[in-house]
Design a protein around this motif. Structure first.
Motif, PDB file in Angstrom:
ATOM      1  N   ILE A 100      -8.758   3.645   0.952  1.00  0.00           N
ATOM      2  CA  ILE A 100      -9.997   3.590   1.510  1.00  0.00           C
ATOM      3  C   ILE A 100     -10.215   2.152   0.131  1.00  0.00           C
ATOM      4  CG2 ILE A 100     -12.235   3.157   2.169  1.00  0.00           C
ATOM      5  CD1 ILE A 100     -11.487   6.064   3.066  1.00  0.00           C
ATOM      6  N   ASN A 101     -10.606   0.472   0.951  1.00  0.00           N
ATOM      7  CA  ASN A 101     -10.920   0.293  -0.183  1.00  0.00           C
ATOM      8  C   ASN A 101     -12.367  -0.868   0.382  1.00  0.00           C
ATOM      9  OD1 ASN A 101     -11.334  -1.397  -2.673  1.00  0.00           O
ATOM     10  ND2 ASN A 101      -9.803  -2.757  -1.537  1.00  0.00           N
ATOM     11  N   ALA A 102     -12.857  -1.039  -0.183  1.00  0.00           N
ATOM     12  CA  ALA A 102     -14.215  -2.135   0.608  1.00  0.00           C
ATOM     13  C   ALA A 102     -14.667  -1.053   2.362  1.00  0.00           C
ATOM     14  CB  ALA A 102     -13.695  -3.220   1.173  1.00  0.00           C
ATOM     15  N   GLY A 103     -14.304  -0.214   2.247  1.00  0.00           N
ATOM     16  CA  GLY A 103     -15.397   0.742   3.328  1.00  0.00           C
ATOM     17  C   GLY A 103     -13.341   0.379   4.642  1.00  0.00           C
ATOM     18  N   LYS A 104     -12.624   0.367   4.381  1.00  0.00           N
ATOM     19  CA  LYS A 104     -11.357   0.436   5.186  1.00  0.00           C
ATOM     20  C   LYS A 104     -10.761   0.847   5.210  1.00  0.00           C
ATOM     21  CE  LYS A 104     -12.918  -3.917   6.679  1.00  0.00           C
ATOM     22  NZ  LYS A 104     -12.634  -6.157   7.069  1.00  0.00           N
ATOM     23  N   ILE A 105      -9.520   1.517   5.498  1.00  0.00           N
ATOM     24  CA  ILE A 105      -8.364   1.670   5.598  1.00  0.00           C
ATOM     25  C   ILE A 105      -7.378   1.298   5.073  1.00  0.00           C
ATOM     26  CG2 ILE A 105      -6.839   3.814   6.349  1.00  0.00           C
ATOM     27  CD1 ILE A 105      -8.821   5.192   7.816  1.00  0.00           C
ATOM     28  N   LEU A 106      -6.185   1.018   4.755  1.00  0.00           N
ATOM     29  CA  LEU A 106      -5.378   0.440   4.507  1.00  0.00           C
ATOM     30  C   LEU A 106      -4.002   0.535   4.957  1.00  0.00           C
ATOM     31  CD1 LEU A 106      -5.987  -0.264   0.557  1.00  0.00           C
ATOM     32  CD2 LEU A 106      -7.097  -1.256   2.584  1.00  0.00           C
ATOM     33  N   VAL A 119       0.508  -1.273   0.009  1.00  0.00           N
ATOM     34  CA  VAL A 119       0.034  -0.177  -0.140  1.00  0.00           C
ATOM     35  C   VAL A 119       1.396   0.777  -0.045  1.00  0.00           C
ATOM     36  CG1 VAL A 119      -1.953   1.168   0.866  1.00  0.00           C
ATOM     37  CG2 VAL A 119      -1.929  -1.143   1.126  1.00  0.00           C
ATOM     38  N   ALA A 120       1.879   1.371   0.832  1.00  0.00           N
ATOM     39  CA  ALA A 120       3.037   2.390   0.961  1.00  0.00           C
ATOM     40  C   ALA A 120       3.104   2.537  -0.564  1.00  0.00           C
ATOM     41  CB  ALA A 120       3.361   2.167   1.553  1.00  0.00           C
ATOM     42  N   SER A 121       3.394   1.202  -1.912  1.00  0.00           N
ATOM     43  CA  SER A 121       4.259   1.921  -3.040  1.00  0.00           C
ATOM     44  C   SER A 121       2.901   2.608  -3.758  1.00  0.00           C
ATOM     45  CB  SER A 121       4.806   0.973  -3.256  1.00  0.00           C
ATOM     46  OG  SER A 121       3.890  -0.143  -4.077  1.00  0.00           O
ATOM     47  N   LEU A 122       2.141   2.221  -3.545  1.00  0.00           N
ATOM     48  CA  LEU A 122       0.543   2.335  -4.080  1.00  0.00           C
ATOM     49  C   LEU A 122       0.732   4.437  -3.670  1.00  0.00           C
ATOM     50  CD1 LEU A 122      -1.968  -0.113  -3.962  1.00  0.00           C
ATOM     51  CD2 LEU A 122      -0.731   0.173  -5.353  1.00  0.00           C
ATOM     52  N   GLN A 165      -2.817  -8.925  -0.531  1.00  0.00           N
ATOM     53  CA  GLN A 165      -4.120  -9.273   0.601  1.00  0.00           C
ATOM     54  C   GLN A 165      -5.167  -8.096   0.420  1.00  0.00           C
ATOM     55  OE1 GLN A 165      -0.728  -7.619   3.322  1.00  0.00           O
ATOM     56  NE2 GLN A 165      -0.644  -9.855   3.891  1.00  0.00           N
ATOM     57  N   CYS A 166      -5.700  -6.740   0.438  1.00  0.00           N
ATOM     58  CA  CYS A 166      -6.277  -6.267   0.023  1.00  0.00           C
ATOM     59  C   CYS A 166      -7.993  -6.326  -0.678  1.00  0.00           C
ATOM     60  CB  CYS A 166      -5.481  -4.423  -0.220  1.00  0.00           C
ATOM     61  SG  CYS A 166      -4.934  -3.711   1.243  1.00  0.00           S
ATOM     62  N   MET A 196     -10.199   2.313  -5.868  1.00  0.00           N
ATOM     63  CA  MET A 196      -9.757   2.902  -4.282  1.00  0.00           C
ATOM     64  C   MET A 196      -9.831   3.849  -4.303  1.00  0.00           C
ATOM     65  SD  MET A 196      -6.123   0.294  -3.502  1.00  0.00           S
ATOM     66  CE  MET A 196      -6.856  -1.376  -3.219  1.00  0.00           C
ATOM     67  N   HIS A 197     -10.270   4.500  -2.410  1.00  0.00           N
ATOM     68  CA  HIS A 197     -10.763   5.815  -2.754  1.00  0.00           C
ATOM     69  C   HIS A 197      -9.555   6.187  -2.373  1.00  0.00           C
ATOM     70  CE1 HIS A 197     -15.083   5.355  -4.638  1.00  0.00           C
ATOM     71  NE2 HIS A 197     -14.853   4.775  -3.733  1.00  0.00           N
ATOM     72  N   VAL A 198      -9.472   7.343  -2.680  1.00  0.00           N
ATOM     73  CA  VAL A 198      -8.296   7.989  -1.622  1.00  0.00           C
ATOM     74  C   VAL A 198      -8.168   9.667  -1.544  1.00  0.00           C
ATOM     75  CG1 VAL A 198      -6.069   9.833  -2.495  1.00  0.00           C
ATOM     76  CG2 VAL A 198      -6.956   7.994  -3.912  1.00  0.00           C
ATOM     77  N   VAL A 199      -7.846   9.893   0.372  1.00  0.00           N
ATOM     78  CA  VAL A 199      -8.180  10.900   1.002  1.00  0.00           C
ATOM     79  C   VAL A 199      -7.310  11.501   2.071  1.00  0.00           C
ATOM     80  CG1 VAL A 199      -9.273  11.037   3.441  1.00  0.00           C
ATOM     81  CG2 VAL A 199     -10.468   9.475   2.313  1.00  0.00           C
ATOM     82  N   VAL A 200      -7.130  12.849   1.661  1.00  0.00           N
ATOM     83  CA  VAL A 200      -5.751  13.432   1.751  1.00  0.00           C
ATOM     84  C   VAL A 200      -6.264  14.124   3.475  1.00  0.00           C
ATOM     85  CG1 VAL A 200      -4.550  15.684   1.790  1.00  0.00           C
ATOM     86  CG2 VAL A 200      -5.495  14.300  -0.448  1.00  0.00           C
ATOM     87  N   GLN A 201      -5.389  13.462   4.385  1.00  0.00           N
ATOM     88  CA  GLN A 201      -5.797  13.718   5.603  1.00  0.00           C
ATOM     89  C   GLN A 201      -3.704  13.921   6.071  1.00  0.00           C
ATOM     90  OE1 GLN A 201      -6.803  10.599   7.946  1.00  0.00           O
ATOM     91  NE2 GLN A 201      -7.458  11.863   9.706  1.00  0.00           N
TER      92      GLN A 201
END
Length: 119
Positions: free
Chosen positions: A59-65, A31-34, A73-74, A88-93
């Motif tokens: 976020i994939n399938a309602g879970k933060i990866l 996920v870090a490389s993504l 695994q995801c 996959m949904h992307v959130v900037v936080q």
């Protein structure tokens, strides 16, 4: 079976509905490389821009990866779908350390003044 068939096709949906991708990744990608890929391909004309790859949450399938998880695994809930593009949904936080510092700076100028008038 050629190696291309083992790749997982992902696209990343940003806050305004636009996408980055789709791209093909081996199931062993983290996920870090993504996040690094998303950060490097982030459109410069967006109002919200991450400062680092760590500011990005996937976020994939309602879970933060988690960064240490692999793409294989995801994708478990979608394993039965042949050759489907996974969105996959992307959130900037921003990271918590920066947020706490910014909050303290914002709170200093604010002074709560209370007054009463009896007529």
């Amino acid at each position: 079976m050629p190696p291309e068939e083992d790749l997982i096709e992902l696209k990343f949906r940003l806050y305004d509905g636009t996408d980055i991708g789709p791209f093909h990744y081996p199931p062993s990608s983290t996920v870090a490389s993504l996040k690094d890929r998303i950060f490097s391909d982030w459109p410069k004309d967006k109002k919200i821009i991450p400062r680092t790859a760590n500011d990005i949450k996937l976020i994939n399938a309602g879970k933060i990866l988690e960064n240490s998880k692999t793409v294989g695994q995801c994708q478990a809930p979608f394993g039965e779908l042949p050759k489907a593009v996974i969105t996959m949904h992307v959130v900037v936080q921003p990271s918590l350390a920066k947020s706490k510092t910014e909050k303290k700076v914002d709170e200093i100028p604010r002074k709560h003044i209370c007054s009463c008038a009896i007529l």
